[in-house]
Design a protein around this motif. Structure first.
Motif, PDB file in Angstrom:
ATOM      1  N   ALA A   1       0.978  -1.381   0.062  1.00 32.83           N
ATOM      2  CA  ALA A   1       0.459  -0.327   0.232  1.00 32.83           C
ATOM      3  C   ALA A   1       1.111   1.182   0.052  1.00 32.83           C
ATOM      4  O   ALA A   1       0.621   2.552  -0.821  1.00 32.83           O
ATOM      5  CB  ALA A   1      -0.981   0.078   1.214  1.00 32.83           C
ATOM      6  N   LYS A   2       1.864   1.417   1.021  1.00 34.77           N
ATOM      7  CA  LYS A   2       2.939   2.193   0.901  1.00 34.77           C
ATOM      8  C   LYS A   2       3.213   2.518  -0.252  1.00 34.77           C
ATOM      9  O   LYS A   2       3.864   3.984  -0.746  1.00 34.77           O
ATOM     10  CB  LYS A   2       4.238   2.185   2.357  1.00 34.77           C
ATOM     11  CG  LYS A   2       4.836   3.526   2.106  1.00 34.77           C
ATOM     12  CD  LYS A   2       6.485   3.107   2.221  1.00 34.77           C
ATOM     13  CE  LYS A   2       6.811   4.065   2.936  1.00 34.77           C
ATOM     14  NZ  LYS A   2       7.715   4.647   1.903  1.00 34.77           N
ATOM     15  N   VAL A   3       3.964   1.774  -1.340  1.00 35.42           N
ATOM     16  CA  VAL A   3       4.109   1.493  -2.009  1.00 35.42           C
ATOM     17  C   VAL A   3       3.635   2.127  -3.682  1.00 35.42           C
ATOM     18  O   VAL A   3       4.117   3.594  -4.185  1.00 35.42           O
ATOM     19  CB  VAL A   3       5.782   0.166  -2.560  1.00 35.42           C
ATOM     20  CG1 VAL A   3       5.737   0.626  -4.217  1.00 35.42           C
ATOM     21  CG2 VAL A   3       6.866  -0.001  -1.512  1.00 35.42           C
TER      22      VAL A   3
ATOM     23  N   ASP B   1       1.005   4.194  -3.155  1.00 36.26           N
ATOM     24  CA  ASP B   1       0.565   5.591  -2.545  1.00 36.26           C
ATOM     25  C   ASP B   1       1.848   5.803  -3.239  1.00 36.26           C
ATOM     26  O   ASP B   1       1.366   7.322  -3.366  1.00 36.26           O
ATOM     27  CB  ASP B   1       0.847   5.560  -0.338  1.00 36.26           C
ATOM     28  CG  ASP B   1      -0.273   5.366  -0.457  1.00 36.26           C
ATOM     29  OD1 ASP B   1      -0.903   4.654  -1.350  1.00 36.26           O
ATOM     30  OD2 ASP B   1      -0.458   5.524   0.786  1.00 36.26           O
ATOM     31  N   GLU B   2       3.270   5.645  -3.776  1.00 36.16           N
ATOM     32  CA  GLU B   2       3.809   7.249  -3.675  1.00 36.16           C
ATOM     33  C   GLU B   2       4.087   7.168  -5.406  1.00 36.16           C
ATOM     34  O   GLU B   2       4.519   8.151  -5.504  1.00 36.16           O
ATOM     35  CB  GLU B   2       5.491   6.138  -3.261  1.00 36.16           C
ATOM     36  CG  GLU B   2       6.413   6.047  -1.600  1.00 36.16           C
ATOM     37  CD  GLU B   2       5.782   6.965  -1.090  1.00 36.16           C
ATOM     38  OE1 GLU B   2       5.628   8.218  -0.908  1.00 36.16           O
ATOM     39  OE2 GLU B   2       6.372   6.723   0.051  1.00 36.16           O
ATOM     40  N   GLY B   3       3.269   5.956  -5.960  1.00 33.05           N
ATOM     41  CA  GLY B   3       3.211   5.970  -7.363  1.00 33.05           C
ATOM     42  C   GLY B   3       1.613   6.602  -7.789  1.00 33.05           C
ATOM     43  O   GLY B   3       2.417   8.374  -8.672  1.00 33.05           O
TER      44      GLY B   3
ATOM     45  N   GLU C   1      -0.777  10.474   3.492  1.00 38.50           N
ATOM     46  CA  GLU C   1      -0.494   9.476   3.351  1.00 38.50           C
ATOM     47  C   GLU C   1       0.837   8.827   3.997  1.00 38.50           C
ATOM     48  O   GLU C   1       1.229   7.946   3.939  1.00 38.50           O
ATOM     49  CB  GLU C   1      -0.737   9.458   1.685  1.00 38.50           C
ATOM     50  CG  GLU C   1      -2.289   9.346   1.249  1.00 38.50           C
ATOM     51  CD  GLU C   1      -2.488   8.630  -0.286  1.00 38.50           C
ATOM     52  OE1 GLU C   1      -3.466   8.266  -0.253  1.00 38.50           O
ATOM     53  OE2 GLU C   1      -0.922   9.008  -0.895  1.00 38.50           O
ATOM     54  N   GLU C   2       1.600  10.247   4.155  1.00 44.87           N
ATOM     55  CA  GLU C   2       2.599  10.223   4.255  1.00 44.87           C
ATOM     56  C   GLU C   2       2.862   9.604   5.816  1.00 44.87           C
ATOM     57  O   GLU C   2       3.456   9.412   6.039  1.00 44.87           O
ATOM     58  CB  GLU C   2       4.170  11.500   4.418  1.00 44.87           C
ATOM     59  CG  GLU C   2       4.003  12.252   2.508  1.00 44.87           C
ATOM     60  CD  GLU C   2       4.628  11.170   2.240  1.00 44.87           C
ATOM     61  OE1 GLU C   2       5.203  10.101   2.525  1.00 44.87           O
ATOM     62  OE2 GLU C   2       4.839  11.419   0.998  1.00 44.87           O
ATOM     63  N   SER C   3       2.249  10.128   6.297  1.00 42.77           N
ATOM     64  CA  SER C   3       2.558   9.761   7.795  1.00 42.77           C
ATOM     65  C   SER C   3       1.671   8.727   7.888  1.00 42.77           C
ATOM     66  O   SER C   3       2.283   8.203   9.513  1.00 42.77           O
ATOM     67  CB  SER C   3       1.284  11.254   8.814  1.00 42.77           C
ATOM     68  OG  SER C   3      -0.246  10.796   8.451  1.00 42.77           O
TER      69      SER C   3
ATOM     70  N   VAL D   1      13.092   8.796   6.217  1.00 44.65           N
ATOM     71  CA  VAL D   1      12.822   9.342   5.146  1.00 44.65           C
ATOM     72  C   VAL D   1      11.312   9.995   4.872  1.00 44.65           C
ATOM     73  O   VAL D   1      11.054  10.886   4.356  1.00 44.65           O
ATOM     74  CB  VAL D   1      12.944   8.439   3.777  1.00 44.65           C
ATOM     75  CG1 VAL D   1      13.338   9.085   2.482  1.00 44.65           C
ATOM     76  CG2 VAL D   1      14.504   7.805   4.422  1.00 44.65           C
ATOM     77  N   ASP D   2      10.120   8.864   5.595  1.00 36.98           N
ATOM     78  CA  ASP D   2       8.981   9.594   4.961  1.00 36.98           C
ATOM     79  C   ASP D   2       8.701  10.563   6.313  1.00 36.98           C
ATOM     80  O   ASP D   2       8.613  11.575   5.797  1.00 36.98           O
ATOM     81  CB  ASP D   2       8.109   8.606   5.630  1.00 36.98           C
ATOM     82  CG  ASP D   2       8.089   7.761   3.747  1.00 36.98           C
ATOM     83  OD1 ASP D   2       9.451   6.763   3.627  1.00 36.98           O
ATOM     84  OD2 ASP D   2       7.484   7.992   2.581  1.00 36.98           O
ATOM     85  N   GLY D   3       9.224  10.805   7.500  1.00 40.11           N
ATOM     86  CA  GLY D   3       9.558  11.210   7.974  1.00 40.11           C
ATOM     87  C   GLY D   3      10.457  12.630   7.617  1.00 40.11           C
ATOM     88  O   GLY D   3       9.102  13.820   8.312  1.00 40.11           O
TER      89      GLY D   3
HETATM   90 FE   FE2 Z   1       6.027   8.242   1.854  1.00 41.91          FE
END
Ligand code: FE2
Ligand code: FE2
Length: 331
Positions: free
Chosen positions: A83-85, A87-89, A170-172, A141-143
């Motif tokens: 899900a995270k990856v 989101d980045e896309g 989403e980043e959080s 990195v996301d932080g």
């Molecule tokens: Fe992220």
């Protein structure tokens, strides 16, 4: 850290002082600048470069973590990482669209990324040899990305600011999934704790470098602050990040790899040790451990996806040709 690529190479426009003043007054009144509004060429170019680099970073950023999807230690971890990856896309696509509102095409931006002309965040040129790296990336990195991007929600350029609001939410989630991995490892076996510490050691300094060169060296900063593209300087954001992150490391029982780290009672922020700017510059220039790998992977993905683009175009054409017939039938 910025390259002048194909995009925005035209600097021939002359703008009257009156025009620049009126524009600055709008910015000062905190009015959002929208795609069809008149804007100085420098403002447009700065945004194209920044949003383009940001989009590329989201897309290239999928690679170091995508590398671990098939090896995630449990189904739950795999679902979260997938899900995270994804989101980045999505962030990348959002941002390419925001950049397109400034008159640059997606094809042009893609071309610049694939040819190595455009920059993306250097953090993604570091390798991810262990599962703990996935924890450290989410946490640090996301932080750091959140610290950079929260003020961008108030950026003077409307489409960029609005994209950032969703992206930050989403980043959080990304930051928390990373921290949770670190928490599990830090409370696990000695070996797991060691893995977590090793990942922190490797990702700490590159994360600090994500905020860009120090204020005395950053050439683009002042103008960007005046145009309210940026709200805080690189060093301010870096210190805020450190101050938020050090207690999190303490909670994990891990140590931050900086012997000079010290609480400053006056500023209520942490002062940090010297950053290795020579390393930073080398990685930006393309000499990071993974630079070539990342570009090779992006180029391969682009080439492998050619048939999808061709099929989508053929399908769109077919539909366009079919429409008049359908209309005729309705008449
Ligand atoms: Fe992220
Ligand atoms: Fe992102």
């Amino acid at each position: 850290m910025y390259s002048q690529g194909l995009i925005g190479a035209d600097s021939s426009t002359t703008e009257s002082e009156e025009f620049l003043k009126t524009f600055q007054a709008r910015v000062d009144r905190e009015e959002k600048i929208e795609p069809n509004d008149p804007m100085p060429e420098g403002y447009r170019r700065t945004l194209v470069r920044q949003i383009g680099q940001h989009a590329h970073s989201e897309i290239v950023g999928m690679l170091p973590e995508g590398n671990w999807i098939t090896r995630a230690p449990s189904l739950r971890r795999k679902i979260a990482l997938l899900a995270k990856v994804q989101d980045e896309g999505g962030h990348g696509l959002y941002l390419y669209s925001a950049a397109e509102t400034l008159g640059v095409s997606r094809e042009q931006m893609t071309e610049e990324l694939l040819s190595g002309k455009a920059k993306y965040s250097s953090i993604f040129n570091y390798p991810t040899p262990t599962w703990a790296d996935i924890g450290a990336i989410g946490w640090l990195v996301d932080g750091a990305a959140i610290m950079n991007q929260i003020p961008l929600c108030r950026c003077s350029y409307g489409p960029y600011a609005r994209a950032m609001i969703r992206v930050c939410k989403e980043e959080s989630f990304h930051q928390r999934q990373g921290y949770e991995i670190m928490m599990t490892l830090a409370k696990g076996s000695d070996e797991q704790k060691e893995m977590a510490q090793d990942a922190l050691n490797r990702w700490w300094w590159p994360s600090l470098m994500m905020f860009g060169p120090s204020d005395t060296e950053s050439t683009n900063s002042d103008q960007s602050m005046m145009w309210k593209i940026k709200r805080f300087s690189n060093d301010e954001l870096r210190q805020k990040f450190i101050t938020a992150t050090v207690p999190q490391a303490e909670y994990l029982g891990l140590s931050v790899p900086d012997p000079d780290l010290e609480w400053n009672e006056e500023t209520k922020l942490y002062d940090h040790g010297e950053i290795d700017w020579a390393e930073f510059k080398a990685v930006v220039k393309g000499d990071g451990q993974m630079n070539r790998d990342r570009l090779r992977a992006r180029n391969k993905a682009w080439d492998d996806g050619a048939w999808v683009r061709e099929a989508a175009l053929a399908h769109a054409e077919k539909r366009a040709n079919r429409q008049p017939l359908a209309q005729e039938a309705a008449e």
